[in-house]
Design a protein around this motif. Structure first.
Motif, mmCIF file in Angstrom:
data_model
loop_
_atom_site.group_PDB
_atom_site.id
_atom_site.type_symbol
_atom_site.label_atom_id
_atom_site.label_comp_id
_atom_site.label_asym_id
_atom_site.label_seq_id
_atom_site.Cartn_x
_atom_site.Cartn_y
_atom_site.Cartn_z
ATOM 1 N N ILE A 15 0.770 -1.062 0.180
ATOM 2 C CA ILE A 15 -0.073 -0.143 0.483
ATOM 3 C C ILE A 15 0.468 1.623 0.263
ATOM 4 O O ILE A 15 1.482 1.424 1.062
ATOM 5 N N GLY A 16 0.746 2.253 -1.104
ATOM 6 C CA GLY A 16 1.589 3.461 -1.274
ATOM 7 C C GLY A 16 0.713 4.959 -0.702
ATOM 8 O O GLY A 16 -0.695 4.256 -1.830
ATOM 9 N N ILE B 97 5.337 -0.719 8.109
ATOM 10 C CA ILE B 97 4.714 0.518 8.196
ATOM 11 C C ILE B 97 6.059 0.978 8.014
ATOM 12 O O ILE B 97 7.397 1.436 8.296
ATOM 13 N N PHE B 98 6.533 1.585 6.149
ATOM 14 C CA PHE B 98 7.871 2.389 6.077
ATOM 15 C C PHE B 98 7.833 4.275 6.947
ATOM 16 O O PHE B 98 6.424 4.721 6.186
ATOM 17 N N VAL B 99 8.228 4.463 8.504
ATOM 18 C CA VAL B 99 7.176 5.916 8.285
ATOM 19 C C VAL B 99 8.842 6.885 7.469
ATOM 20 O O VAL B 99 9.987 6.857 7.679
ATOM 21 N N TYR C 28 2.750 -4.687 2.924
ATOM 22 C CA TYR C 28 4.078 -3.764 3.774
ATOM 23 C C TYR C 28 3.287 -1.592 3.170
ATOM 24 O O TYR C 28 2.683 -1.896 1.222
ATOM 25 N N ILE C 29 3.371 -0.509 4.101
ATOM 26 C CA ILE C 29 3.371 -0.153 3.768
ATOM 27 C C ILE C 29 4.290 1.363 3.212
ATOM 28 O O ILE C 29 5.209 1.550 4.628
ATOM 29 N N GLU C 30 4.075 2.175 2.480
ATOM 30 C CA GLU C 30 4.785 3.034 2.510
ATOM 31 C C GLU C 30 4.208 4.782 2.854
ATOM 32 O O GLU C 30 3.381 5.037 1.854
ATOM 33 N N SER C 31 3.823 5.012 4.447
ATOM 34 C CA SER C 31 2.864 6.086 4.314
ATOM 35 C C SER C 31 4.016 6.614 3.734
ATOM 36 O O SER C 31 4.566 7.820 3.319
#
Length: 353
Positions: A10-11, A97-99, A69-72
């Motif tokens: 999820i981007g 989640i990538f912050v 995997y989420i690119e926030s």
């Protein structure tokens, strides 16, 4: 044979044009994660992303994924983003989640004035609370940002690189500096222009290419040894291949000290050594891996660093070696390795509970 992992990415940014660092990162992580399993990508702005997520959930998407995997975004998550995260936590689906940053934690550098901005700050704090509570692991580009945001379980995930290959007949300019990025007060373009004037005292043929969004171009007239262009994606590569050295000239701020620009790895992917201003984690990374120079954020020091890099030959082999050790495939494999044990019923042990 073990079945292929079913991965959902999820981007929080649209991928229509790769004209911003977070879009580039999402695009590269998607390419790399596709090699790790069966990948589904939902990436877009707030409104379209929320609509797509609701549609896919009605179709039972969460029943068909093993890890997420989420690119926030730099801004707040939507209600739908947090609702999906809550549902994934209830289903015990591993989520990373990538912050990417936390500008709101640096109000002196990025003032949050006005009631709307204050409201957005509070909502961003709520977003981070949701990330820390419902994500399995939070990924950060640097240790400094990890300390600022916190989390039960964290890991470093700095930008990676896809090794690029030069075009036919490729010849580098012997003394050309390239800068790719924004032109704000914390980006250092004015510092770079001052430094380049000093560089030309020692290397008269030295030139500078500024690759920036048109609305951020410096005021004209600029010197004839400065070329200012707008380019992104494939259109950017010719400028990178023609340069001698790349530069990240940011002045010292509390935020820049913990930042790791995506463009640093893009520079290296095109075989370019990099001059980075210090102090900071990006500068330390460059210095430790010997792929350029880390210098104080002053015109004289930056000029000296650029001259030293331009006068030294044979950067290519060292830069290529470091790139091959830090590809986007390595980053994707790390994400999957961190999350995969939890899909086998071992989440409690992995979290150390």
């Amino acid at each position: 044979m073990k079945p292929s992992r079913r991965i959902l990415l999820i981007g929080h940014y649209p991928l229509d044009r790769l004209d911003r660092a977070p879009k580039v990162r999402i695009f590269h992580m998607a390419r790399a994660l596709a090699r790790e399993g069966c990948l589904t990508v939902i990436s877009g702005g707030r409104r379209e992303r929320s609509r797509w997520l609701r549609d896919r959930l009605r179709e039972g998407l969460l029943d068909r994924v093993d890890l997420v995997y989420i690119e926030s975004a730099s801004s707040t998550a939507t209600f739908t983003d947090l609702w999906v995260l809550w549902r994934l936590a209830r289903r015990r689906t591993p989520v990373g989640i990538f912050v990417r940053d936390a500008y709101q934690r640096f109000p002196r550098l990025y003032p949050q004035t006005g009631w709307k901005r204050q409201m957005m700050k509070y909502l961003y704090d709520l977003t981070l609370w949701g990330y820390r509570r419902w994500a399995t692991i939070l990924f950060f580009p640097t240790a400094g940002l990890s300390r600022v945001v916190g989390g039960r379980m964290t890991a470093l995930l700095p930008p990676g690189a896809f090794p690029a290959f030069p075009p036919p007949g490729w010849i580098r300019n012997t003394a050309q500096v390239i800068y790719v990025g924004a032109g704000g007060p914390h980006d250092g373009v004015s510092l770079l222009l001052e430094a380049m004037a000093r560089v030309r005292r020692q290397i008269p043929e030295a030139s500078l290419v500024l690759v920036m969004r048109r609305e951020e171009w410096p005021r004209e007239p600029w010197p004839d040894w400065v070329q200012v262009v707008s380019a992104s994606g494939d259109d950017l590569s010719p400028y990178l291949w023609s340069a001698t050295v790349a530069v990240i000239p940011r002045p010292h701020t509390a935020y820049n000290e913990i930042a790791f620009p995506v463009k640093l790895m893009d520079y290296l992917a095109h075989g370019l050594p990099v001059v980075v201003t210090e102090p900071g984690e990006a500068a330390e990374w460059v210095k430790t891996r010997q792929v350029g120079e880390a210098v104080p954020a002053t015109p004289d020091a930056l000029a000296d660093g650029l001259v030293r890099v331009m006068m030294r030959e044979n950067w290519e082999f060292r830069v290529r070696t470091v790139v091959m050790e830090n590809t986007w495939e390595h980053r994707a494999a790390m994400v999957v390795a961190r999350l995969s044990p939890m899909s086998d019923g071992t989440r409690e042990a992995h979290l150390g509970r």
